[in-house]
Design a protein around this motif. Structure first.
Motif, PDB file in Angstrom:
ATOM      1  N   TYR A 151       0.741  -1.008  -0.082  1.00  0.00           N
ATOM      2  CA  TYR A 151       0.173  -0.026  -0.167  1.00  0.00           C
ATOM      3  C   TYR A 151       0.827   1.192  -0.066  1.00  0.00           C
ATOM      4  O   TYR A 151       0.549   1.984  -0.556  1.00  0.00           O
ATOM      5  CB  TYR A 151      -1.031   0.097   1.171  1.00  0.00           C
ATOM      6  N   LEU A 152       2.111   1.185   0.455  1.00  0.00           N
ATOM      7  CA  LEU A 152       2.618   2.409   0.751  1.00  0.00           C
ATOM      8  C   LEU A 152       3.349   2.729  -0.435  1.00  0.00           C
ATOM      9  O   LEU A 152       3.296   3.977  -1.063  1.00  0.00           O
ATOM     10  CB  LEU A 152       3.968   1.985   1.742  1.00  0.00           C
ATOM     11  N   SER A 153       3.852   1.775  -1.389  1.00  0.00           N
ATOM     12  CA  SER A 153       4.370   1.990  -2.933  1.00  0.00           C
ATOM     13  C   SER A 153       3.247   2.543  -3.542  1.00  0.00           C
ATOM     14  O   SER A 153       3.445   3.390  -4.320  1.00  0.00           O
ATOM     15  CB  SER A 153       5.141   0.696  -3.145  1.00  0.00           C
ATOM     16  N   ILE A 154       2.065   2.124  -3.471  1.00  0.00           N
ATOM     17  CA  ILE A 154       1.098   2.330  -4.408  1.00  0.00           C
ATOM     18  C   ILE A 154       0.554   3.629  -3.784  1.00  0.00           C
ATOM     19  O   ILE A 154       0.200   4.256  -5.302  1.00  0.00           O
ATOM     20  CB  ILE A 154       0.076   1.240  -4.634  1.00  0.00           C
ATOM     21  N   ALA A 155       0.418   4.027  -2.893  1.00  0.00           N
ATOM     22  CA  ALA A 155      -0.172   5.365  -2.449  1.00  0.00           C
ATOM     23  C   ALA A 155       0.749   6.455  -2.937  1.00  0.00           C
ATOM     24  O   ALA A 155       0.316   7.566  -3.380  1.00  0.00           O
ATOM     25  CB  ALA A 155      -0.175   5.184  -0.884  1.00  0.00           C
ATOM     26  N   VAL A 156       2.124   6.236  -2.934  1.00  0.00           N
ATOM     27  CA  VAL A 156       2.945   7.397  -3.454  1.00  0.00           C
ATOM     28  C   VAL A 156       2.918   7.471  -4.643  1.00  0.00           C
ATOM     29  O   VAL A 156       2.981   8.577  -5.412  1.00  0.00           O
ATOM     30  CB  VAL A 156       4.689   7.066  -2.965  1.00  0.00           C
ATOM     31  N   THR A 157       2.705   6.450  -5.428  1.00  0.00           N
ATOM     32  CA  THR A 157       2.732   6.411  -6.938  1.00  0.00           C
ATOM     33  C   THR A 157       1.453   7.169  -7.162  1.00  0.00           C
ATOM     34  O   THR A 157       1.216   8.091  -8.270  1.00  0.00           O
ATOM     35  CB  THR A 157       2.706   5.024  -7.340  1.00  0.00           C
ATOM     36  N   TYR A 158       0.420   6.628  -6.506  1.00  0.00           N
ATOM     37  CA  TYR A 158      -0.872   7.380  -6.983  1.00  0.00           C
ATOM     38  C   TYR A 158      -1.051   8.776  -6.733  1.00  0.00           C
ATOM     39  O   TYR A 158      -1.500   9.534  -7.330  1.00  0.00           O
ATOM     40  CB  TYR A 158      -2.170   6.683  -5.956  1.00  0.00           C
ATOM     41  N   TYR A 180       8.524  -0.592  -0.618  1.00  0.00           N
ATOM     42  CA  TYR A 180       8.115  -2.032  -0.016  1.00  0.00           C
ATOM     43  C   TYR A 180       9.161  -2.454   1.300  1.00  0.00           C
ATOM     44  O   TYR A 180       8.537  -3.073   2.188  1.00  0.00           O
ATOM     45  CB  TYR A 180       8.200  -3.139  -1.220  1.00  0.00           C
ATOM     46  N   ILE A 181      10.307  -2.549   0.732  1.00  0.00           N
ATOM     47  CA  ILE A 181      11.027  -2.884   1.951  1.00  0.00           C
ATOM     48  C   ILE A 181      11.271  -2.114   2.998  1.00  0.00           C
ATOM     49  O   ILE A 181      11.379  -2.501   4.356  1.00  0.00           O
ATOM     50  CB  ILE A 181      12.608  -2.973   1.454  1.00  0.00           C
ATOM     51  N   GLY A 182      11.027  -0.705   2.797  1.00  0.00           N
ATOM     52  CA  GLY A 182      10.890   0.360   3.925  1.00  0.00           C
ATOM     53  C   GLY A 182       9.768  -0.116   4.804  1.00  0.00           C
ATOM     54  O   GLY A 182       9.705  -0.266   5.956  1.00  0.00           O
ATOM     55  N   GLY A 183       8.585  -0.251   4.112  1.00  0.00           N
ATOM     56  CA  GLY A 183       7.244  -0.451   4.901  1.00  0.00           C
ATOM     57  C   GLY A 183       7.168  -1.776   5.479  1.00  0.00           C
ATOM     58  O   GLY A 183       7.104  -1.947   6.831  1.00  0.00           O
ATOM     59  N   PHE A 184       8.064  -2.944   4.954  1.00  0.00           N
ATOM     60  CA  PHE A 184       7.895  -4.284   5.539  1.00  0.00           C
ATOM     61  C   PHE A 184       8.841  -4.155   6.897  1.00  0.00           C
ATOM     62  O   PHE A 184       8.568  -4.677   7.883  1.00  0.00           O
ATOM     63  CB  PHE A 184       8.535  -5.149   4.479  1.00  0.00           C
ATOM     64  N   SER A 185      10.040  -3.606   6.530  1.00  0.00           N
ATOM     65  CA  SER A 185      10.942  -3.621   7.911  1.00  0.00           C
ATOM     66  C   SER A 185      10.463  -2.925   9.029  1.00  0.00           C
ATOM     67  O   SER A 185      10.587  -3.266  10.254  1.00  0.00           O
ATOM     68  CB  SER A 185      12.256  -2.913   7.241  1.00  0.00           C
ATOM     69  N   PHE A 186       9.749  -1.734   8.782  1.00  0.00           N
ATOM     70  CA  PHE A 186       9.274  -0.973   9.815  1.00  0.00           C
ATOM     71  C   PHE A 186       8.174  -1.784  10.597  1.00  0.00           C
ATOM     72  O   PHE A 186       8.447  -2.108  11.862  1.00  0.00           O
ATOM     73  CB  PHE A 186       8.707   0.352   9.355  1.00  0.00           C
ATOM     74  N   ALA A 187       7.288  -2.249   9.944  1.00  0.00           N
ATOM     75  CA  ALA A 187       6.157  -3.155  10.867  1.00  0.00           C
ATOM     76  C   ALA A 187       6.585  -4.360  11.502  1.00  0.00           C
ATOM     77  O   ALA A 187       6.171  -4.883  12.339  1.00  0.00           O
ATOM     78  CB  ALA A 187       4.950  -3.418   9.787  1.00  0.00           C
TER      79      ALA A 187
END
Length: 259
Positions: A151-158, A180-187
């Motif tokens: 969702y993070l990558s798609i939201a920025v793209t949108y 993707y790797i940033g959002g995954f690593s955080f959560a």
């Protein structure tokens, strides 16, 4: 999985032609580049994919582990389908509640697909002390973290879709794997610590629950700061461009002032 990925590609190509934008097809290509960070996630979060040890089927090495071509098809399809479903929902200006429903449906689809694949001849396995294995094989914390990171990558793209149209769509290609790797690593961070540790079952399960909570908080932040939506206003739709541009900054300032 390859057929499903090709169908998603065809839909994105049709949308690119219909809407006269290169962004949809760039999302599909960007999803393919998420293959490498997905293999990094496998190291961090305890997932091993089988390998043939056949040089003709080898895609790449990563820290001594072999990855065959088939993993690229599996991971690309997952990212392309779930990512483009979210992008299509944003394009159609569905309500915020609809976006949360899309999140839930993506997670449910992940459970079904992975529980089936994990029973199919040892394609891959989750190892270590995985929390929240509720049905048999699949650790549920993965679905929260995976979907939120997409969702993070798609939201920025949108959010920047107008600027990213045309030749600038090439920036989507690195954008998607990095987000993707940033959002995954955080959560996933709490769970990453316990998977290969020797903690009590209570601590292990709590870490998995904490990762799920962080993924939901991250998703709410994506809605608020990137898309300009109140994540708890389920009937809300996208605001006009002028309001959307100013609201996240103003909202953040108000939140800081309240703290």
């Amino acid at each position: 999985m390859l057929i499903a990925g090709l169908v998603a590609t065809a839909i994105a190509a049709f949308d690119s032609f219909r809407l006269k934008t290169t962004v949809p097809i760039a999302i599909i290509v960007g999803a393919a580049l998420c293959v490498y960070p997905e293999s990094v996630d496998n190291y961090l979060a305890g997932c091993f994919w089988s390998t043939s040890h056949d040089p003709d089927k080898l895609l790449y090495f990563l820290m001594g582990r072999e990855f065959d071509y088939y993993v690229a098809i599996m991971w690309w399809t997952f990212g392309a389908i779930l990512g483009y479903i979210f992008y299509s929902a944003l394009q159609r200006n569905v309500t915020t509640g609809g976006l949360w429903i899309a999140f839930a449906l993506s997670g449910m689809a992940d459970i079904v697909i992975e529980e089936l694949l994990l029973r199919y001849g040892g394609i891959y396995t989750y190892f270590g002390h995985q929390p929240l294995v509720l049905l048999g094989y699949f650790p549920w914390w993965w679905l929260f973290v995976n979907v939120s990171a997409l969702y993070l990558s798609i939201a920025v793209t949108y959010r920047f879709r107008d600027w990213l149209n045309g030749w600038r769509s090439i920036f989507i290609l690195p954008l998607m794997p990095l987000c993707y790797i940033g959002g995954f690593s955080f959560a996933a961070l709490p769970t990453i610590y316990v998977i290969q540790g020797d903690y009590s079952p209570m601590v292990t399960q709590f870490a998995g629950i904490l990762s799920c909570i962080l993924a939901l908080i991250q998703t709410g932040g994506i809605f608020y700061f990137i898309l300009g939506r109140n994540p708890l206003a389920f009937g809300e739709r996208e605001k006009p461009a002028a309001d959307r541009a100013s609201r996240p900054i103003a909202g953040f300032g108000s939140a800081v002032a309240q703290l």
